[in-house]
Design an enzyme around this catalytic site. Structure first.
Site, PDB file in Angstrom:
ATOM      1  N   HIS A   1       1.054   2.616  -8.022  1.00 15.99           N
ATOM      2  CA  HIS A   1       0.008   3.242  -7.212  1.00 15.99           C
ATOM      3  C   HIS A   1      -0.269   2.385  -5.983  1.00 15.99           C
ATOM      4  O   HIS A   1      -1.256   2.617  -5.274  1.00 15.99           O
ATOM      5  CB  HIS A   1      -1.261   3.435  -8.042  1.00 15.99           C
ATOM      6  CG  HIS A   1      -1.100   4.484  -9.115  1.00 15.99           C
ATOM      7  ND1 HIS A   1      -0.497   4.225 -10.323  1.00 15.99           N
ATOM      8  CD2 HIS A   1      -1.428   5.800  -9.140  1.00 15.99           C
ATOM      9  CE1 HIS A   1      -0.479   5.337 -11.047  1.00 15.99           C
ATOM     10  NE2 HIS A   1      -1.040   6.308 -10.348  1.00 15.99           N
ATOM     11  N   ASN A   2       0.565   1.373  -5.747  1.00 20.11           N
ATOM     12  CA  ASN A   2       0.372   0.480  -4.606  1.00 20.11           C
ATOM     13  C   ASN A   2       1.308   0.924  -3.459  1.00 20.11           C
ATOM     14  O   ASN A   2       2.527   0.823  -3.591  1.00 20.11           O
ATOM     15  CB  ASN A   2       0.692  -0.950  -5.071  1.00 20.11           C
ATOM     16  CG  ASN A   2       0.570  -1.977  -3.962  1.00 20.11           C
ATOM     17  OD1 ASN A   2       0.908  -1.715  -2.827  1.00 20.11           O
ATOM     18  ND2 ASN A   2       0.096  -3.155  -4.319  1.00 20.11           N
TER      19      ASN A   2
ATOM     20  N   LYS B   1       3.985  -1.641  -2.167  1.00 15.38           N
ATOM     21  CA  LYS B   1       5.132  -1.774  -3.072  1.00 15.38           C
ATOM     22  C   LYS B   1       6.027  -0.542  -2.991  1.00 15.38           C
ATOM     23  O   LYS B   1       7.251  -0.653  -2.972  1.00 15.38           O
ATOM     24  CB  LYS B   1       4.623  -1.811  -4.523  1.00 15.38           C
ATOM     25  CG  LYS B   1       4.172  -3.111  -5.010  1.00 15.38           C
ATOM     26  CD  LYS B   1       3.903  -2.873  -6.501  1.00 15.38           C
ATOM     27  CE  LYS B   1       3.206  -4.002  -7.145  1.00 15.38           C
ATOM     28  NZ  LYS B   1       2.934  -3.706  -8.566  1.00 15.38           N
TER      29      LYS B   1
ATOM     30  N   ASP C   1       5.794  -5.261 -11.534  1.00 14.91           N
ATOM     31  CA  ASP C   1       4.590  -6.072 -11.699  1.00 14.91           C
ATOM     32  C   ASP C   1       4.856  -7.389 -10.994  1.00 14.91           C
ATOM     33  O   ASP C   1       5.888  -8.020 -11.199  1.00 14.91           O
ATOM     34  CB  ASP C   1       4.233  -6.301 -13.168  1.00 14.91           C
ATOM     35  CG  ASP C   1       2.779  -6.728 -13.283  1.00 14.91           C
ATOM     36  OD1 ASP C   1       1.894  -5.885 -13.021  1.00 14.91           O
ATOM     37  OD2 ASP C   1       2.508  -7.916 -13.586  1.00 14.91           O
ATOM     38  N   SER C   2       3.938  -7.763 -10.142  1.00 10.43           N
ATOM     39  CA  SER C   2       4.239  -8.886  -9.259  1.00 10.43           C
ATOM     40  C   SER C   2       2.966  -9.639  -8.937  1.00 10.43           C
ATOM     41  O   SER C   2       1.864  -9.207  -9.259  1.00 10.43           O
ATOM     42  CB  SER C   2       4.905  -8.354  -7.988  1.00 10.43           C
ATOM     43  OG  SER C   2       4.234  -7.212  -7.501  1.00 10.43           O
TER      44      SER C   2
ATOM     45  N   PHE D   1       1.681  -6.474   3.024  1.00 12.89           N
ATOM     46  CA  PHE D   1       0.517  -6.029   2.253  1.00 12.89           C
ATOM     47  C   PHE D   1       0.058  -7.200   1.386  1.00 12.89           C
ATOM     48  O   PHE D   1       0.698  -8.263   1.357  1.00 12.89           O
ATOM     49  CB  PHE D   1       0.855  -4.790   1.406  1.00 12.89           C
ATOM     50  CG  PHE D   1       1.839  -5.047   0.286  1.00 12.89           C
ATOM     51  CD1 PHE D   1       3.211  -5.078   0.531  1.00 12.89           C
ATOM     52  CD2 PHE D   1       1.408  -5.267  -1.016  1.00 12.89           C
ATOM     53  CE1 PHE D   1       4.117  -5.318  -0.500  1.00 12.89           C
ATOM     54  CE2 PHE D   1       2.307  -5.496  -2.050  1.00 12.89           C
ATOM     55  CZ  PHE D   1       3.670  -5.524  -1.793  1.00 12.89           C
TER      56      PHE D   1
ATOM     57  N   ASP E   1       0.583 -11.264   1.746  1.00 11.27           N
ATOM     58  CA  ASP E   1       1.646 -11.623   2.703  1.00 11.27           C
ATOM     59  C   ASP E   1       1.192 -12.530   3.854  1.00 11.27           C
ATOM     60  O   ASP E   1       1.947 -13.427   4.244  1.00 11.27           O
ATOM     61  CB  ASP E   1       2.307 -10.361   3.273  1.00 11.27           C
ATOM     62  CG  ASP E   1       3.346  -9.780   2.316  1.00 11.27           C
ATOM     63  OD1 ASP E   1       3.808 -10.509   1.422  1.00 11.27           O
ATOM     64  OD2 ASP E   1       3.693  -8.595   2.483  1.00 11.27           O
TER      65      ASP E   1
ATOM     66  N   LYS F   1      11.774  -9.471   5.429  1.00 12.17           N
ATOM     67  CA  LYS F   1      11.151  -9.751   4.127  1.00 12.17           C
ATOM     68  C   LYS F   1      12.046  -9.234   3.000  1.00 12.17           C
ATOM     69  O   LYS F   1      12.275  -9.926   2.007  1.00 12.17           O
ATOM     70  CB  LYS F   1       9.749  -9.118   4.062  1.00 12.17           C
ATOM     71  CG  LYS F   1       9.050  -9.414   2.741  1.00 12.17           C
ATOM     72  CD  LYS F   1       7.690  -8.745   2.574  1.00 12.17           C
ATOM     73  CE  LYS F   1       7.193  -8.940   1.150  1.00 12.17           C
ATOM     74  NZ  LYS F   1       6.000  -8.141   0.819  1.00 12.17           N
TER      75      LYS F   1
ATOM     76  N   HIS G   1      10.952 -11.744  -3.418  1.00 11.31           N
ATOM     77  CA  HIS G   1      10.963 -11.698  -4.884  1.00 11.31           C
ATOM     78  C   HIS G   1      11.390 -10.312  -5.377  1.00 11.31           C
ATOM     79  O   HIS G   1      12.127 -10.172  -6.331  1.00 11.31           O
ATOM     80  CB  HIS G   1       9.568 -12.065  -5.411  1.00 11.31           C
ATOM     81  CG  HIS G   1       8.437 -11.354  -4.714  1.00 11.31           C
ATOM     82  ND1 HIS G   1       8.337 -11.289  -3.345  1.00 11.31           N
ATOM     83  CD2 HIS G   1       7.382 -10.639  -5.202  1.00 11.31           C
ATOM     84  CE1 HIS G   1       7.268 -10.585  -3.020  1.00 11.31           C
ATOM     85  NE2 HIS G   1       6.678 -10.188  -4.127  1.00 11.31           N
TER      86      HIS G   1
HETATM   87  P1  ITT Z   1       0.726  -1.008  -9.536  1.00 15.76           P
HETATM   88  O1  ITT Z   1       0.364  -1.690 -10.834  1.00 15.76           O
HETATM   89  O2  ITT Z   1       0.276   0.407  -9.468  1.00 15.76           O
HETATM   90  O3  ITT Z   1       2.175  -1.154  -9.199  1.00 15.76           O
HETATM   91  P2  ITT Z   1      -0.870  -3.121  -8.361  1.00 15.76           P
HETATM   92  O4  ITT Z   1      -1.226  -3.454  -6.949  1.00 15.76           O
HETATM   93  O5  ITT Z   1      -1.987  -3.063  -9.350  1.00 15.76           O
HETATM   94  O6  ITT Z   1      -0.063  -1.741  -8.334  1.00 15.76           O
HETATM   95  P3  ITT Z   1       0.201  -5.452  -9.695  1.00 15.76           P
HETATM   96  O7  ITT Z   1      -0.675  -5.360 -10.869  1.00 15.76           O
HETATM   97  O8  ITT Z   1       1.637  -5.808  -9.918  1.00 15.76           O
HETATM   98  O9  ITT Z   1       0.239  -4.115  -8.857  1.00 15.76           O
HETATM   99  O10 ITT Z   1      -0.462  -6.474  -8.690  1.00 15.76           O
HETATM  100  C1  ITT Z   1       0.282  -7.277  -7.882  1.00 15.76           C
HETATM  101  C2  ITT Z   1      -0.525  -7.741  -6.694  1.00 15.76           C
HETATM  102  O11 ITT Z   1       0.141  -8.896  -6.175  1.00 15.76           O
HETATM  103  C3  ITT Z   1      -0.510  -6.694  -5.614  1.00 15.76           C
HETATM  104  O12 ITT Z   1      -1.683  -5.949  -5.617  1.00 15.76           O
HETATM  105  C4  ITT Z   1      -0.326  -7.510  -4.345  1.00 15.76           C
HETATM  106  O13 ITT Z   1      -1.540  -7.764  -3.755  1.00 15.76           O
HETATM  107  C5  ITT Z   1       0.276  -8.823  -4.803  1.00 15.76           C
HETATM  108  N1  ITT Z   1       1.684  -8.784  -4.387  1.00 15.76           N
HETATM  109  C6  ITT Z   1       2.772  -8.428  -5.104  1.00 15.76           C
HETATM  110  N2  ITT Z   1       3.873  -8.430  -4.343  1.00 15.76           N
HETATM  111  C7  ITT Z   1       3.472  -8.790  -3.113  1.00 15.76           C
HETATM  112  C8  ITT Z   1       4.125  -8.947  -1.889  1.00 15.76           C
HETATM  113  O14 ITT Z   1       5.423  -8.687  -1.749  1.00 15.76           O
HETATM  114  N3  ITT Z   1       3.400  -9.335  -0.848  1.00 15.76           N
HETATM  115  C9  ITT Z   1       2.086  -9.564  -0.944  1.00 15.76           C
HETATM  116  N4  ITT Z   1       1.382  -9.414  -2.051  1.00 15.76           N
HETATM  117  C10 ITT Z   1       2.063  -9.033  -3.133  1.00 15.76           C
END
Ligand code: ITT
Length: 199
Positions: A16-17, A20, A75-76, A158, A161, A181, A186
């Site tokens: 939902h992001n 991503k 998940d990141s 986002f 970053d 990027k 990652h």
């Molecule tokens: P979904 O679970 O719906 O995918 P979310 O935003 O809740 O969306 P996560 O629980 O994986 O996803 O949260 C990871 C957060 O880490 C995400 O909201 C970003 O703010 C940050 N993040 C992950 N990858 C990133 C990136 O490439 N650049 C900047 N921030 C990142």
């Protein structure tokens, strides 16, 4: 049986992001027919696991079983060495219910100041999970190391970053063009592993 993902397969990208979703679409590069969790009206499962891989699997499994389609979940998060790896799996939660990443980045800076450490080392991790409806699943992780940068710079990416400069680079992820990027992130590193496993 080896797991294989056929080119052109219909895939639900279980996020939902929007940041991503944009990066995953670029990385998948037209290889699959993509629908998003939003398109299908899928809910967001609670991320109850303590690891990136655990949460990625949980999200992919929920989306695959609910949609009947193969699902890809991400998940990141950002980990800071001086904060023992925080925010880590709590990266999204540090931004609060309004998903305010200015707040989350301020929190990282404040916690780092409070720690008294001058170590700016940090890394992003991305776990990508692919799950077949009521079937098997595969999960991989990619990581990029770098340094926290305050004040943050750039508005191209986002999340965190603007405050992350990857090792050997001058620009923050927030200042880089999306393609730059994608060449080192990652997420791209995790996808390269996924590709080796299922494509
Ligand atoms: P979904 O679970 O719906 O995918 P979310 O935003 O809740 O969306 P996560 O629980 O994986 O996803 O949260 C990871 C957060 O880490 C995400 O909201 C970003 O703010 C940050 N993040 C992950 N990858 C990133 C990136 O490439 N650049 C900047 N921030 C990142």
């Amino acid at each position: 049986m080896a797991l294989k993902l056929e080119p052109g397969a219909r895939l639900v990208v279980a996020t939902h992001n929007p940041g991503k979703a944009r990066e995953l679409a670029a990385i998948l590069d037209g290889r699959f027919t993509i629908v998003t969790a939003g398109d299908l009206g899928l809910g967001e499962p609670e991320e109850t696991e303590a690891t990136f891989s655990g949460n990625a699997l949980l999200k992919a499994r929920a989306a695959a079983d609910a949609s009947g389609l193969i699902a890809l979940a991400d998940d990141s998060g950002l980990s800071v060495a001086a904060l023992d790896g925080a925010p880590g799996v709590y990266s999204a939660r540090w931004a609060g219910p309004d998903k305010d990443f200015a707040l989350a980045m301020r929190k990282v800076e404040e916690r780092l100041d409070a720690s008294g450490s001058e170590d700016l080392s940090a890394w992003f991790t991305c776990a990508l999970a692919l799950a077949w409806p009521r079937g098997p699943a595969v999960v991989v992780e990619g990581r990029v190391d770098g340094a926290l940068t305050f004040p943050g710079r750039g508005d191209k990416g986002f999340g965190y970053d603007p405050i992350f400069t990857p090792e050997g680079e001058r620009l923050t992820f927030g200042e880089m063009d999306p393609a730059a990027k994608d060449a080192m992130s990652h997420r791209a590193r995790a996808f390269a592993k996924l590709k080796a496993a299922v494509l």
